[in-house]
Design an enzyme around this catalytic site. Structure first.
Site, PDB file in Angstrom:
ATOM      1  CG  HIS A 154      -2.064   0.948   1.122  1.00 20.81           C
ATOM      2  ND1 HIS A 154      -1.926   2.299   1.362  1.00 20.81           N
ATOM      3  CD2 HIS A 154      -3.368   0.747   0.803  1.00 20.81           C
ATOM      4  CE1 HIS A 154      -3.101   2.889   1.192  1.00 20.81           C
ATOM      5  NE2 HIS A 154      -3.989   1.975   0.861  1.00 20.81           N
TER       6      HIS A 154
ATOM      7  CG  ASP B 105      -7.607  -1.882  -2.919  1.00 18.38           C
ATOM      8  OD1 ASP B 105      -8.728  -1.387  -2.741  1.00 18.38           O
ATOM      9  OD2 ASP B 105      -6.565  -1.220  -2.856  1.00 18.38           O
TER      10      ASP B 105
END
Length: 428
Positions: free
Chosen positions: A307, A364
């Site tokens: 991330h 995600d």
């Protein structure tokens, strides 16, 4: 530590105050820089080192893997609260009392009907239109049916605008999917909760009663909570900067939806499933693709791992991994795509290359798996992200307007042509 930062430009020395946040973050206050230095500005592409505002809403520490809404840890909210409680907390600042939550729920349900003319706008879109483009357009269209501007000094007007968009947005989300699938457009039920209504509106078929799976409902509740806000990201900053022109709530959120659409932002969970599908078509060899991801000369990128903000781990991923495992177990879905996802997850968690670089599966990755298992089409994944992010956008817009923030107007460094003369067409 000094509360003054000193900047030397040539022989001149300038001083600027240092601001300290509630969690001891430090920022140099440069709002007088241009005026005091006769035009000098900073340049920070992507605004990675620039604070655009002061905010009371969300605290994020990417180094330590911390995410809090209004001071409440995301772990506690995901475990103990429902999405509507979290939405109220983000927007108004504190956990609601039972009476406040009941009123919020009731007022949202009373606004969960859209003007029938909206259906005509929806019908004008071709079936192959991307749902995010449709959702952004429909949200913007709400402005035409609610033309009066919101008086931000009136708590009543602000509240009414908030419950309107909270009530109507899930309807637009469901209709966007049902339009693409050729299903009749429907409404929710006043007897169901917010998330239960979302599921029923999306999946109910005209010839059979829809039964809500509590594990699926719980997983969706958690997903929406985990996506509800994330500090000053691309779409949130868009909502704030559009709203800074005193654009209305619906128009500002429509702009946020468009920003979220991008594959580097909200489209990441869709990109995960597209990657998994590509691996399946190539034979499903996950080890081959793990090797490609580690090969610096290979352009392949493993989507859904690591991330840009969380440098250690994504706290949301730890929460939603449990929900993903529960959904897959309960639904018993047999899907080669999900099998590939589970293999990639296990290999990445054990592979020293990924462990050393802290490239863990992120939110995600898991959200895409859950949506796939639920039967939500890939192109709807980002729409579901928008549904979760709605209360965060509302909270940020409300805060920005109540704080009387000035209109957003970044500067630039001009790198084009210097002054030159115009040549008439016959001399070019």
């Amino acid at each position: 530590m000094s509360d003054i930062a000193k900047l030397q430009i040539g022989n001149e020395l300038y001083e600027f105050p240092i601001i300290q946040g509630a969690e001891n973050e430090l920022a140099i206050d440069l709002k007088t820089l241009r005026a005091s230095t006769n035009g000098v500005i900073t340049i920070d592409p992507g605004f990675k080192n620039t604070g655009s505002c002061k905010s009371d809403i969300t605290f994020l520490d990417g180094e330590k893997g911390i995410l809090r809404y209004r001071g409440y840890p995301i772990e506690e909210l995901a475990e103990k609260a429902n999405f509507l409680e979290v939405a109220y907390t983000l927007i108004f600042g504190n956990l609601p009392t039972a009476e406040q939550l009941q009123k919020f729920d009731k007022d949202i349900k009373e606004n969960a009907v859209v003007d029938e003319e909206i259906k005509k706008i929806l019908e004008a879109f071709p079936k192959n239109a991307h749902p995010m483009g449709v959702l952004s357009s429909l949200t913007s269209a709400l402005t035409a049916f609610n033309p009066s501007s919101v008086n931000v000094d009136s708590e009543e007007e602000m509240y009414n605008a908030i419950v309107k968009i909270m009530g109507k947005f899930p309807v637009l989300v469901a209709w966007t999917m049902r339009k693409k699938q050729g299903l009749p457009l429907n409404y929710g039920s006043s007897k169901l909760g917010y998330v239960e209504n979302v599921l029923q509106m999306m999946f109910e078929k005209p010839n059979e009663e829809y039964t809500i799976n509590p594990i699926v409902k719980d997983a969706l509740d958690k997903l929406l909570i985990l996506h509800a806000d994330h500090e000053q990201n691309c779409s949130t900053s868009t909502v704030r900067i559009v709203g800074s022109s005193h654009a209305g709530l619906f128009a500002s959120i429509s702009a946020g939806i468009s920003a979220l659409w991008g594959p580097l932002h909200g489209g990441a969970n869709q990109a995960v499933l597209e990657m998994l599908e590509a691996i399946r078509k190539d034979g499903g060899d996950t080890k081959k693709y793990m090797a490609k991801a580690k090969d610096k000369s290979d352009s392949f990128r493993l989507m859904g791992f690591g991330h840009r903000v969380y440098k250690n781990f994504d706290p949301r991923a730890k929460i939603i991994k449990v929900a993903a495992d529960q959904v897959l177990t309960d639904l018993g879905v047999e899907d080669p795509i999900l099998d590939i996802a589970k293999e990639l997850e296990q290999e990445a968690l054990l592979d020293q290359y990924f462990v050393d670089r802290k490239l863990y599966p992120n939110v995600d990755f898991y959200s895409g798996i859950i949506y796939r298992a639920m039967g939500i089409p890939i192109e709807m994944f980002t729409v579901m992200f928008a549904l979760g992010r709605l209360p965060g956008w509302i909270a940020q817009w409300r805060e920005m307007r109540l704080n009387r923030e000035p209109i957003g107007r970044p500067r630039q460094i001009y790198t084009g042509q210097n002054l030159r003369s115009f040549n008439h067409l016959d001399k070019r």
